[in-house]
Design a protein around this motif. Sequence first.
Motif, mmCIF file in Angstrom:
data_model
loop_
_atom_site.group_PDB
_atom_site.id
_atom_site.type_symbol
_atom_site.label_atom_id
_atom_site.label_comp_id
_atom_site.label_asym_id
_atom_site.label_seq_id
_atom_site.Cartn_x
_atom_site.Cartn_y
_atom_site.Cartn_z
ATOM 1 N N GLY A 1 59.968 13.765 43.963
ATOM 2 C CA GLY A 1 60.713 14.944 43.526
ATOM 3 C C GLY A 1 59.791 16.091 43.147
ATOM 4 N N ASN A 2 58.699 15.772 42.447
ATOM 5 C CA ASN A 2 57.715 16.797 42.086
ATOM 6 C C ASN A 2 57.120 17.449 43.316
ATOM 7 O OD1 ASN A 2 57.392 17.269 39.301
ATOM 8 N ND2 ASN A 2 56.420 15.278 39.022
ATOM 9 N N ARG A 3 56.763 16.608 44.306
ATOM 10 C CA ARG A 3 56.086 17.131 45.493
ATOM 11 C C ARG A 3 57.042 17.922 46.376
ATOM 12 N NH1 ARG A 3 54.294 19.593 48.557
ATOM 13 N NH2 ARG A 3 52.534 19.361 49.991
ATOM 14 N N VAL A 4 58.278 17.465 46.484
ATOM 15 C CA VAL A 4 59.257 18.184 47.311
ATOM 16 C C VAL A 4 59.436 19.613 46.814
ATOM 17 C CG1 VAL A 4 61.718 18.341 47.869
ATOM 18 C CG2 VAL A 4 60.511 16.180 48.173
ATOM 19 N N TRP A 5 59.503 19.762 45.502
ATOM 20 C CA TRP A 5 59.821 21.065 44.933
ATOM 21 C C TRP A 5 58.630 21.711 44.217
ATOM 22 C CZ3 TRP A 5 63.877 23.372 46.690
ATOM 23 C CH2 TRP A 5 64.929 22.597 47.199
ATOM 24 N N ASN A 6 57.427 21.183 44.456
ATOM 25 C CA ASN A 6 56.230 21.763 43.857
ATOM 26 C C ASN A 6 56.382 21.904 42.345
ATOM 27 O OD1 ASN A 6 53.617 22.752 43.955
ATOM 28 N ND2 ASN A 6 54.230 24.869 44.378
ATOM 29 N N GLY A 7 56.917 20.847 41.730
ATOM 30 C CA GLY A 7 57.069 20.811 40.283
ATOM 31 C C GLY A 7 58.288 21.521 39.751
ATOM 32 N N GLN A 8 59.144 22.072 40.638
ATOM 33 C CA GLN A 8 60.310 22.839 40.197
ATOM 34 C C GLN A 8 61.604 22.247 40.754
ATOM 35 O OE1 GLN A 8 59.980 25.434 38.050
ATOM 36 N NE2 GLN A 8 57.777 24.979 38.020
ATOM 37 N N ALA A 9 61.727 20.935 40.718
ATOM 38 C CA ALA A 9 62.911 20.293 41.284
ATOM 39 C C ALA A 9 64.153 20.582 40.452
ATOM 40 C CB ALA A 9 62.697 18.780 41.361
ATOM 41 N N PRO A 10 65.314 20.759 41.103
ATOM 42 C CA PRO A 10 66.567 20.910 40.347
ATOM 43 C C PRO A 10 66.837 19.665 39.513
ATOM 44 C CG PRO A 10 66.864 21.478 42.668
ATOM 45 C CD PRO A 10 65.514 20.844 42.559
ATOM 46 N N ASP A 11 67.513 19.844 38.391
ATOM 47 C CA ASP A 11 67.797 18.714 37.505
ATOM 48 C C ASP A 11 68.626 17.635 38.201
ATOM 49 O OD1 ASP A 11 66.396 19.904 35.463
ATOM 50 O OD2 ASP A 11 68.167 20.832 34.562
ATOM 51 N N ASP A 12 69.470 18.063 39.138
ATOM 52 C CA ASP A 12 70.359 17.112 39.805
ATOM 53 C C ASP A 12 69.839 16.713 41.185
ATOM 54 O OD1 ASP A 12 70.689 19.540 41.037
ATOM 55 O OD2 ASP A 12 72.884 19.479 41.078
ATOM 56 N N MET B 1 60.837 20.015 35.829
ATOM 57 C CA MET B 1 60.607 18.595 36.136
ATOM 58 C C MET B 1 61.835 18.015 36.820
ATOM 59 S SD MET B 1 57.592 17.714 35.220
ATOM 60 C CE MET B 1 57.695 15.920 35.126
ATOM 61 N N PRO B 2 61.635 17.096 37.780
ATOM 62 C CA PRO B 2 62.775 16.486 38.444
ATOM 63 C C PRO B 2 63.534 15.603 37.494
ATOM 64 C CG PRO B 2 60.756 15.365 39.043
ATOM 65 C CD PRO B 2 60.355 16.559 38.243
ATOM 66 N N GLY B 3 64.809 15.388 37.799
ATOM 67 C CA GLY B 3 65.618 14.515 36.970
ATOM 68 C C GLY B 3 65.126 13.084 37.054
ATOM 69 N N PRO B 4 65.723 12.197 36.259
ATOM 70 C CA PRO B 4 65.284 10.804 36.253
ATOM 71 C C PRO B 4 65.547 10.131 37.591
ATOM 72 C CG PRO B 4 67.353 11.071 35.065
ATOM 73 C CD PRO B 4 66.866 12.443 35.372
ATOM 74 N N SER B 5 64.891 9.005 37.785
ATOM 75 C CA SER B 5 65.109 8.234 39.006
ATOM 76 C C SER B 5 66.574 7.814 39.078
ATOM 77 C CB SER B 5 64.214 6.993 39.014
ATOM 78 O OG SER B 5 62.858 7.365 38.962
ATOM 79 N N PRO B 6 67.132 7.743 40.284
ATOM 80 C CA PRO B 6 68.544 7.347 40.387
ATOM 81 C C PRO B 6 68.758 5.916 39.909
ATOM 82 C CG PRO B 6 67.490 7.396 42.550
ATOM 83 C CD PRO B 6 66.523 8.013 41.590
ATOM 84 N N GLN B 7 69.827 5.716 39.200
ATOM 85 C CA GLN B 7 70.219 4.369 38.808
ATOM 86 C C GLN B 7 70.904 3.704 39.999
ATOM 87 O OE1 GLN B 7 69.455 2.986 35.708
ATOM 88 N NE2 GLN B 7 68.237 4.881 35.644
#
Length: 339
Positions: free
Chosen positions: A155-166, A1-7
């Motif tokens: 983030g999900n779509r960019v990495w097909n559900g495998q986004a880096p944590d950062d 899962m992608p990391g949280p939305s940027p603050q």
Amino acid sequence: MPGPSPQLRWEPSATLSLIRMMQRLCHGLPGQAALGAVEDEVLSQALQEPVDSITTRLLSTPVQPSDFWSRLLDEIAANESGRVTAGNLEVALLGAGDSKLQSDQTAASLERDFSTAVTLVQARLPRQSDQLRLRYAPMRQAYEAYAPGLIRQIGNRVWNGQAPDDWWPSPVTVYAVSPLVGGAADVCAGSNSVWIEAMLTDVSPLVPEWLRLVYTLAILAVEQHTRSHASSASTGDNPLGLPWSVGLVPLILEQAAILECLPRLPEHVRDAHQQFVDTVAEALRLWNAVTPRDVISGIPTEVVAEVIANWWLQDAGDQAMPQALRQLLPRLSAMTEVS
């Protein structure tokens, strides 16, 4: 899962606003011919003298003015500097190719010109920061209401559900600047920051201004991720390796439509396709997505939009974006060859 939305940390920036205004007076800004000029013509005329002095000084160096202004914007943003100093100016000069033997003297001279310009702006716009806060408030409210969910979906779509944590850099400083060209934004190289013109209202009903900010944050994420994985980014002359700046456009628009942040597409397939193409074209134009970083040059925006939309709807599928973008490259190359 992608990391949280940027603050996001929102900051009105009179300094970056001044630099962009002087940059425009020196050699122009993208889009200004079509979208208008500096709003305050009195201030524009007053600033012409220090701008001319800066231009004359730069002519005595090997520095290209356009490169100097871009690097100065990045330097001020990276150091969160509230004012232009001789140190900032020397860093920008050296980054733009100036000689170390004369950069300190040139910087000292430029600092005097900037001091004059700051005095002129403060006299004309004594409450500029407060005005910028009021101007960016609607965009900030819309972003905070709609963007967090959209950011996660991107983030999900960019990495097909495998986004880096950062994947999403955080925190990110958003510098609000005075509008000069009817809406613009860009990342600040070397820092977790972006700038965006503080528009009171949306420029287009098809693509709201808060989506421009989402797009800019996505470009920031791509650039930072690519730098940290530089060995995998070496396609042609594009420093990003792949045409992310155009490829992200249909992704963001599609996800925004799914989340009902944009008008629904018509039920008729042909009408829906044309509306998607029109929206992609509008976003490409407003977000300045077709840049020298891509393989596209001199192609009408509507033609680019048709190619991008067809690629997205026909070929992108469920692939991670890096793989999908590799399929887009030959389409863009073929379009350039035909042109």
